[in-house]
Design a protein around this motif. Structure first.
Motif, PDB file in Angstrom:
ATOM      1  N   ARG A  60       4.545  -2.736 -23.003  1.00 29.63           N
ATOM      2  CA  ARG A  60       3.990  -4.713 -23.625  1.00 29.63           C
ATOM      3  C   ARG A  60       4.640  -5.447 -22.405  1.00 29.63           C
ATOM      4  NH1 ARG A  60       2.661  -7.823 -28.371  1.00 29.63           N
ATOM      5  NH2 ARG A  60       2.094 -10.161 -27.622  1.00 29.63           N
ATOM      6  N   SER A  61       6.208  -5.321 -22.119  1.00 35.12           N
ATOM      7  CA  SER A  61       7.196  -6.561 -21.463  1.00 35.12           C
ATOM      8  C   SER A  61       7.016  -5.983 -20.261  1.00 35.12           C
ATOM      9  CB  SER A  61       8.367  -6.107 -22.067  1.00 35.12           C
ATOM     10  OG  SER A  61       9.202  -6.853 -21.234  1.00 35.12           O
ATOM     11  N   ILE A  62       7.046  -5.246 -19.837  1.00 37.52           N
ATOM     12  CA  ILE A  62       6.530  -4.702 -17.797  1.00 37.52           C
ATOM     13  C   ILE A  62       5.349  -5.361 -18.242  1.00 37.52           C
ATOM     14  CG2 ILE A  62       5.581  -3.277 -16.860  1.00 37.52           C
ATOM     15  CD1 ILE A  62       7.785  -1.180 -17.977  1.00 37.52           C
ATOM     16  N   ALA A  63       4.206  -5.193 -19.139  1.00 36.96           N
ATOM     17  CA  ALA A  63       2.854  -5.912 -18.851  1.00 36.96           C
ATOM     18  C   ALA A  63       2.627  -7.111 -19.169  1.00 36.96           C
ATOM     19  CB  ALA A  63       1.679  -5.407 -19.811  1.00 36.96           C
ATOM     20  N   GLU A  64       3.314  -7.714 -19.725  1.00 36.49           N
ATOM     21  CA  GLU A  64       3.338  -9.001 -19.538  1.00 36.49           C
ATOM     22  C   GLU A  64       3.885 -10.651 -17.974  1.00 36.49           C
ATOM     23  OE1 GLU A  64       5.190 -10.105 -23.178  1.00 36.49           O
ATOM     24  OE2 GLU A  64       2.963  -9.818 -24.212  1.00 36.49           O
ATOM     25  N   LEU A  68       7.805   3.938 -13.407  1.00 36.58           N
ATOM     26  CA  LEU A  68       7.196   3.447 -12.428  1.00 36.58           C
ATOM     27  C   LEU A  68       6.715   2.249 -12.682  1.00 36.58           C
ATOM     28  CD1 LEU A  68       4.952   6.742 -11.890  1.00 36.58           C
ATOM     29  CD2 LEU A  68       7.229   6.180 -10.285  1.00 36.58           C
ATOM     30  N   ALA A  69       6.083   1.635 -13.483  1.00 37.95           N
ATOM     31  CA  ALA A  69       5.441   0.495 -13.749  1.00 37.95           C
ATOM     32  C   ALA A  69       6.261  -0.301 -13.663  1.00 37.95           C
ATOM     33  CB  ALA A  69       5.208   0.516 -14.867  1.00 37.95           C
ATOM     34  N   GLY A  70       8.001  -0.254 -13.707  1.00 36.28           N
ATOM     35  CA  GLY A  70       9.193  -0.803 -14.083  1.00 36.28           C
ATOM     36  C   GLY A  70       9.653  -1.519 -12.931  1.00 36.28           C
ATOM     37  N   ILE A  71       9.184  -0.309 -11.501  1.00 36.30           N
ATOM     38  CA  ILE A  71       9.807  -0.625 -10.307  1.00 36.30           C
ATOM     39  C   ILE A  71       8.885  -1.212  -9.239  1.00 36.30           C
ATOM     40  CG2 ILE A  71       9.618   1.055  -8.116  1.00 36.30           C
ATOM     41  CD1 ILE A  71      10.810   3.202  -9.547  1.00 36.30           C
ATOM     42  N   LEU A  72       6.987  -1.107  -9.889  1.00 40.30           N
ATOM     43  CA  LEU A  72       6.238  -2.164  -9.576  1.00 40.30           C
ATOM     44  C   LEU A  72       6.111  -2.784  -9.569  1.00 40.30           C
ATOM     45  CD1 LEU A  72       3.385  -1.864  -7.854  1.00 40.30           C
ATOM     46  CD2 LEU A  72       2.241  -1.490  -9.445  1.00 40.30           C
ATOM     47  N   GLU A  73       6.707  -3.364 -10.679  1.00 39.12           N
ATOM     48  CA  GLU A  73       6.391  -5.080 -11.369  1.00 39.12           C
ATOM     49  C   GLU A  73       7.832  -5.289 -10.537  1.00 39.12           C
ATOM     50  OE1 GLU A  73       8.775  -7.844 -13.220  1.00 39.12           O
ATOM     51  OE2 GLU A  73       9.554  -5.848 -14.664  1.00 39.12           O
ATOM     52  N   ARG A  74       9.243  -5.203 -10.314  1.00 42.35           N
ATOM     53  CA  ARG A  74      10.189  -5.834 -10.164  1.00 42.35           C
ATOM     54  C   ARG A  74       9.475  -5.731  -7.754  1.00 42.35           C
ATOM     55  NH1 ARG A  74      12.574  -1.845 -13.224  1.00 42.35           N
ATOM     56  NH2 ARG A  74      13.093  -0.506 -12.024  1.00 42.35           N
ATOM     57  N   SER A  75       8.986  -4.678  -7.708  1.00 44.35           N
ATOM     58  CA  SER A  75       8.850  -5.095  -6.524  1.00 44.35           C
ATOM     59  C   SER A  75       7.062  -5.842  -5.965  1.00 44.35           C
ATOM     60  CB  SER A  75       8.127  -3.455  -6.608  1.00 44.35           C
ATOM     61  OG  SER A  75       9.176  -2.689  -6.316  1.00 44.35           O
ATOM     62  N   LEU A  76       7.214  -6.854  -6.196  1.00 39.42           N
ATOM     63  CA  LEU A  76       5.729  -6.767  -6.443  1.00 39.42           C
ATOM     64  C   LEU A  76       6.358  -8.173  -4.666  1.00 39.42           C
ATOM     65  CD1 LEU A  76       3.543  -7.461  -9.605  1.00 39.42           C
ATOM     66  CD2 LEU A  76       2.893  -5.886  -7.087  1.00 39.42           C
ATOM     67  N   ALA A  77       7.221  -9.163  -5.561  1.00 43.89           N
ATOM     68  CA  ALA A  77       7.438  -9.868  -4.452  1.00 43.89           C
ATOM     69  C   ALA A  77       8.097 -10.287  -3.600  1.00 43.89           C
ATOM     70  CB  ALA A  77       8.445 -11.469  -5.002  1.00 43.89           C
ATOM     71  N   THR A  78       7.802  -8.114  -2.918  1.00 44.92           N
ATOM     72  CA  THR A  78       9.323  -8.438  -1.946  1.00 44.92           C
ATOM     73  C   THR A  78       7.522  -8.712  -0.518  1.00 44.92           C
ATOM     74  OG1 THR A  78      10.180  -6.416  -2.931  1.00 44.92           O
ATOM     75  CG2 THR A  78       9.677  -5.921  -0.758  1.00 44.92           C
ATOM     76  N   TYR A  79       6.773  -7.785  -1.376  1.00 43.89           N
ATOM     77  CA  TYR A  79       5.219  -7.853   0.060  1.00 43.89           C
ATOM     78  C   TYR A  79       3.928  -9.300   0.115  1.00 43.89           C
ATOM     79  CZ  TYR A  79       7.492  -3.328  -0.549  1.00 43.89           C
ATOM     80  OH  TYR A  79       8.175  -2.236  -0.602  1.00 43.89           O
ATOM     81  N   PRO A  80       3.826  -9.303   1.156  1.00 45.64           N
ATOM     82  CA  PRO A  80       2.451 -10.729   1.187  1.00 45.64           C
ATOM     83  C   PRO A  80       1.723  -9.369   0.211  1.00 45.64           C
ATOM     84  CG  PRO A  80       3.349 -10.010   3.500  1.00 45.64           C
ATOM     85  CD  PRO A  80       3.478  -8.669   2.400  1.00 45.64           C
ATOM     86  N   PHE A  81       0.524 -10.454  -1.054  1.00 48.41           N
ATOM     87  CA  PHE A  81      -0.725  -9.749  -1.363  1.00 48.41           C
ATOM     88  C   PHE A  81      -1.159  -9.845  -1.226  1.00 48.41           C
ATOM     89  CE2 PHE A  81      -4.218 -11.739  -4.242  1.00 48.41           C
ATOM     90  CZ  PHE A  81      -3.471 -10.890  -5.734  1.00 48.41           C
ATOM     91  N   ASP A  82      -1.586  -8.280  -1.616  1.00 53.18           N
ATOM     92  CA  ASP A  82      -2.924  -7.696  -0.798  1.00 53.18           C
ATOM     93  C   ASP A  82      -3.691  -7.204  -2.263  1.00 53.18           C
ATOM     94  OD1 ASP A  82      -3.610  -5.992   0.136  1.00 53.18           O
ATOM     95  OD2 ASP A  82      -2.957  -4.835   1.353  1.00 53.18           O
ATOM     96  N   GLN A 102       0.738  -0.913   0.115  1.00 53.38           N
ATOM     97  CA  GLN A 102       0.266   0.454   0.024  1.00 53.38           C
ATOM     98  C   GLN A 102       1.031   0.900   0.043  1.00 53.38           C
ATOM     99  OE1 GLN A 102      -3.930   0.107   0.715  1.00 53.38           O
ATOM    100  NE2 GLN A 102      -2.797   2.112  -0.576  1.00 53.38           N
ATOM    101  N   GLN A 103       1.287   1.333   0.496  1.00 57.13           N
ATOM    102  CA  GLN A 103       2.293   2.436   1.243  1.00 57.13           C
ATOM    103  C   GLN A 103       3.561   2.359  -0.594  1.00 57.13           C
ATOM    104  OE1 GLN A 103       5.757   1.092   4.611  1.00 57.13           O
ATOM    105  NE2 GLN A 103       4.022   2.158   6.016  1.00 57.13           N
ATOM    106  N   LEU A 104       4.294   1.835  -0.954  1.00 57.19           N
ATOM    107  CA  LEU A 104       4.772   1.508  -2.290  1.00 57.19           C
ATOM    108  C   LEU A 104       3.512   2.218  -3.347  1.00 57.19           C
ATOM    109  CD1 LEU A 104       7.105   1.757  -4.183  1.00 57.19           C
ATOM    110  CD2 LEU A 104       5.928  -0.832  -4.663  1.00 57.19           C
ATOM    111  N   ALA A 105       2.724   1.503  -3.716  1.00 52.35           N
ATOM    112  CA  ALA A 105       1.481   1.990  -4.348  1.00 52.35           C
ATOM    113  C   ALA A 105       0.740   3.578  -4.147  1.00 52.35           C
ATOM    114  CB  ALA A 105       0.322   1.072  -4.634  1.00 52.35           C
ATOM    115  N   ASP A 106       1.224   3.881  -2.755  1.00 54.81           N
ATOM    116  CA  ASP A 106       0.697   5.104  -2.811  1.00 54.81           C
ATOM    117  C   ASP A 106       1.843   6.346  -3.474  1.00 54.81           C
ATOM    118  OD1 ASP A 106      -1.795   4.793  -1.333  1.00 54.81           O
ATOM    119  OD2 ASP A 106      -0.534   4.733   0.369  1.00 54.81           O
TER     120      ASP A 106
END
Length: 275
Positions: free
Chosen positions: A206-210, A143-157, A114-118
């Motif tokens: 497209r690569s980031i999205a996939e 920004l989209a690349g940072i989010l893609e690489r960061s998802l696994a850092t946190y429990p799924f929310d 949530q903090q990263l998404a904000d």
């Protein structure tokens, strides 16, 4: 018994900062631009039998893009660079799982998605408001690349994750089509002969999205298995789908539908990373 409140005499959005609309557009409905008739942002479903619908909040834009080389453009680049440096710094500390005792306020590690998404949403909104595609596109890709690489850092929310991915999906498609995602009016500076997004940038988006879709699906927890097995077939019921599951299957759906045909991926185009 208290009397019901009188109906509004005026319906004006002159003080409205954002437009709130449902994620799904397949079911047209009237909505208030101040969000009074919509659930609060990131709110859970009212009923477990109803799908969760994230809100889309689109800030107003400048009427014209910032002039190339102007003080306004230079200031925007500076604000964007500072914001991305801060996001990367906090995310790096989140991956390390530590802060120092002298960490300044606003520089602490992220403790949840949530903090990263904000922070990503605030920076994406700043880019959108600028109406300056020369900076918007590369900034949003970063920004989209940072989010893609960061998802696994946190429990799924699901709620904050799907909400920010929904916004990025809309922003990318709007810039690729040159029109507002809600009103479908041309964006400031839109010119069919000079698209905002180059072919090279489309390939990167497209690569980031996939990759994001693949990573996200790998994070979604498996439904609990029935310890009793399938004995008594008449009593067996299929596990109820989580209310957010339908939205999870639509991550970057608009981008990937629009970019179904990428054309020549070897087309070159200059770009500038904000990392």
């Amino acid at each position: 018994m208290a009397n019901p409140p009188p109906p509004n005499e005026h319906d004006s959005d002159e003080d409205v900062e954002f437009e709130d609309v449902p994620f799904q557009q397949a079911q047209p409905q009237a909505f208030s631009t101040n969000g009074s008739d919509l659930p609060s942002e990131h709110a859970g479903p009212v009923s477990t039998n109803m799908p969760w619908v994230p809100l889309l909040r689109i800030p107003p834009q400048r009427e014209t893009p910032l002039a190339s080389g102007s003080n306004g453009e230079l200031q925007l680049r500076g604000r964007l660079s500072t914001a991305i440096d801060r996001i990367n710094f906090r995310q790096m500390k989140a991956q390390m799982g530590m802060d120092t005792t002298i960490t300044q306020p606003g520089q602490t590690r992220y403790t949840c998605i949530q903090q990263l998404a904000d922070d990503i949403e605030g920076t994406a909104d700043m880019l959108w408001e600028s109406a300056t595609p020369s900076i918007q596109v590369e900034g949003l890709i970063t920004l989209a690349g940072i989010l893609e690489r960061s998802l696994a850092t946190y429990p799924f929310d699901p709620e904050p994750t799907l909400t920010i991915l929904n916004k990025l999906d809309y922003f990318f498609v709007a810039l690729m089509q040159g029109e507002h995602p809600l009103s479908h009016t041309p964006l400031p500076g839109a010119n069919p002969d000079h698209p905002f997004v180059t072919q090279t940038q489309r390939v990167r988006i497209r690569s980031i999205a996939e990759t994001t879709r693949s990573n996200l699906f790998g994070m979604i927890p498996e439904p609990p298995e029935d310890e009793g097995g399938y004995e008594g077939y008449d009593d067996w019921e299929e596990p109820e789908m989580p209310p957010w599951m339908m939205q999870a299957t639509r991550v970057y759906e608009r981008v990937l539908m629009l970019l179904g045909d990428q054309g020549d991926p070897n087309e070159t185009g200059g770009f500038e990373e904000f990392e």
